[in-house]
Design a protein around this motif. Sequence first.
Motif, PDB file in Angstrom:
ATOM      1  N   SER A   1      -7.622  -0.055   3.606  1.00  0.00           N
ATOM      2  CA  SER A   1      -6.902  -1.283   3.966  1.00  0.00           C
ATOM      3  C   SER A   1      -6.913  -1.554   5.471  1.00  0.00           C
ATOM      4  O   SER A   1      -6.253  -2.490   5.940  1.00  0.00           O
TER       5      SER A   1
ATOM      6  N   SER B   1       2.467  10.937   6.275  1.00  0.00           N
ATOM      7  CA  SER B   1       1.362   9.977   6.227  1.00  0.00           C
ATOM      8  C   SER B   1       1.388   9.023   7.415  1.00  0.00           C
ATOM      9  O   SER B   1       0.331   8.569   7.874  1.00  0.00           O
TER      10      SER B   1
ATOM     11  N   GLU C   1      -4.654  11.194  -0.188  1.00  0.00           N
ATOM     12  CA  GLU C   1      -4.538   9.915  -0.897  1.00  0.00           C
ATOM     13  C   GLU C   1      -4.059   8.820   0.060  1.00  0.00           C
ATOM     14  O   GLU C   1      -4.545   7.684   0.003  1.00  0.00           O
ATOM     15  N   ALA C   2      -3.116   9.177   0.921  1.00  0.00           N
ATOM     16  CA  ALA C   2      -2.617   8.211   1.901  1.00  0.00           C
ATOM     17  C   ALA C   2      -3.717   7.832   2.890  1.00  0.00           C
ATOM     18  O   ALA C   2      -3.895   6.658   3.222  1.00  0.00           O
TER      19      ALA C   2
ATOM     20  N   ASN D   1       2.669   1.790  -3.437  1.00  0.00           N
ATOM     21  CA  ASN D   1       1.789   2.052  -4.579  1.00  0.00           C
ATOM     22  C   ASN D   1       0.885   3.260  -4.394  1.00  0.00           C
ATOM     23  O   ASN D   1       0.577   3.965  -5.366  1.00  0.00           O
ATOM     24  N   LYS D   2       0.437   3.510  -3.166  1.00  0.00           N
ATOM     25  CA  LYS D   2      -0.583   4.532  -2.927  1.00  0.00           C
ATOM     26  C   LYS D   2      -0.077   5.762  -2.170  1.00  0.00           C
ATOM     27  O   LYS D   2      -0.732   6.801  -2.199  1.00  0.00           O
ATOM     28  N   ILE D   3       1.056   5.619  -1.473  1.00  0.00           N
ATOM     29  CA  ILE D   3       1.516   6.706  -0.601  1.00  0.00           C
ATOM     30  C   ILE D   3       2.795   7.347  -1.112  1.00  0.00           C
ATOM     31  O   ILE D   3       2.869   8.580  -1.251  1.00  0.00           O
TER      32      ILE D   3
ATOM     33  N   ASP E   1      -6.970   7.907   2.477  1.00  0.00           N
ATOM     34  CA  ASP E   1      -7.961   7.052   1.814  1.00  0.00           C
ATOM     35  C   ASP E   1      -7.443   5.621   1.651  1.00  0.00           C
ATOM     36  O   ASP E   1      -8.184   4.650   1.860  1.00  0.00           O
ATOM     37  N   ALA E   2      -6.175   5.504   1.287  1.00  0.00           N
ATOM     38  CA  ALA E   2      -5.584   4.177   1.096  1.00  0.00           C
ATOM     39  C   ALA E   2      -5.474   3.427   2.419  1.00  0.00           C
ATOM     40  O   ALA E   2      -5.718   2.211   2.483  1.00  0.00           O
TER      41      ALA E   2
ATOM     42  N   HIS F   1       2.974  10.218  -3.787  1.00  0.00           N
ATOM     43  CA  HIS F   1       2.473  11.552  -3.433  1.00  0.00           C
ATOM     44  C   HIS F   1       3.339  12.249  -2.380  1.00  0.00           C
ATOM     45  O   HIS F   1       3.065  13.401  -2.040  1.00  0.00           O
TER      46      HIS F   1
ATOM     47  N   VAL G   1       0.843  -1.204   0.000  1.00  0.00           N
ATOM     48  CA  VAL G   1       0.000   0.000   0.000  1.00  0.00           C
ATOM     49  C   VAL G   1       0.877   1.253   0.000  1.00  0.00           C
ATOM     50  O   VAL G   1       0.627   2.207  -0.754  1.00  0.00           O
TER      51      VAL G   1
END
Length: 393
Positions: free
Chosen positions: A55, A90, A47-48, A29-31, A50-51, A34, A26
């Motif tokens: 999860s 994050s 974005e972090a 790929n997602k944090i 939400d990810a 950004h 996660v």
Amino acid sequence: MSHSPDFDLFRPTDDHEELRAAVRLVAENKIAPHAAEVDRTASFPQEAYDALVASDFHAPHVPEEYDGVGADAVASAIVVEEVARACASSSLIPAANKLGSTPLILSASEDLKQRYLTPLARGTTTFSYALSEREAGSDTAAMRTRAVAAGDDWVLNGQKSWITNAGVSEYYTVLAVTDPDGRRGANVSAFVVEKSDQGFTFGDKEKKLGIKGSPTRELFFDDVRIPGDRMIGEPGDGLKIALRTLDHTRITVGAQAVGIAQGALDFALGYVKERRQFGKRIADFQGIQFMLADMAMTLEAARQMVYVAAAKSERHDADLSFFSAAAKCYASDVAMRVTTDAVQLLGGYGFTEDFPVERMMRDAKITQIYEGTNQVQRIVMARQLLADGRSHG
């Protein structure tokens, strides 16, 4: 010599390692994509968030009876570590959620736990912790924020400083003096304050060296009326609850420091294997190899200290104060050294925003300061040594 199962206590379980792999996926790929923009714009890492919510990594410490996943203290540390490896700002989402809500887990009524831990576990809010004031940082007992009884309610007046994720969080654990004439340290109580409470406002965002994506603001209380059932624990127990909380949560800062340091070491390793000078990779120079060895050695020592302290947190061991202070202090000092060395290994490139190590160095600094400066951590350790005559039970 036959294998002893006790040796398994000194390493995370297979479940912990599976968790690490899931969080790292996660984070990468997602944090991580950004992280630079979050730092550059000093914007909350939505974005972090939400990810992490998607999860169930945003507040993994919340017990299952409040719709949480009930992660143990080692697992919670691993989550923060892996997120911090990608983006320190994050990592303050799960870290601050634990700090803000641990007073409730330790001391609140069942009704209060159900009311506030459940929405936290579901990801509809974050939770912040409000202890420090302008003139009461390390000296928390000197706080001036007051809560005065008004029938069944309390009326809150004062301010709090350096509050993580202030303005984003819906809920705040706030410490205030409830007995001005009472004994210092035993005259403070803890309350849950909601963002929507009338008279509760925020100062401007602080302009910071690092962790820029996590908003830090002052809190202001102007005749904020708090229902009496929002007190955490008993009147006068506030500082005791606050200090017990920090015994558990300063380990989280240690985990964050380990993650930041790991991210810097990972990047530096990749760089020195590619960068060439004098006809060969700079990784082939012994001076560089010694730097890398020292970075990795101290980082692994810090990681093990954090995990041991986290295990003690899970068991509520009597020597937790020493180990949590030691883990936070040592890991944050290591993070500062490792990130500074990472910048050095990149040379001039390390000093530019084109590469992440300068951000990591700036982010690492706060881990030596918040949740008790490392000077205060040494006081905590020394007190336990002098009281017990030893560092562990």
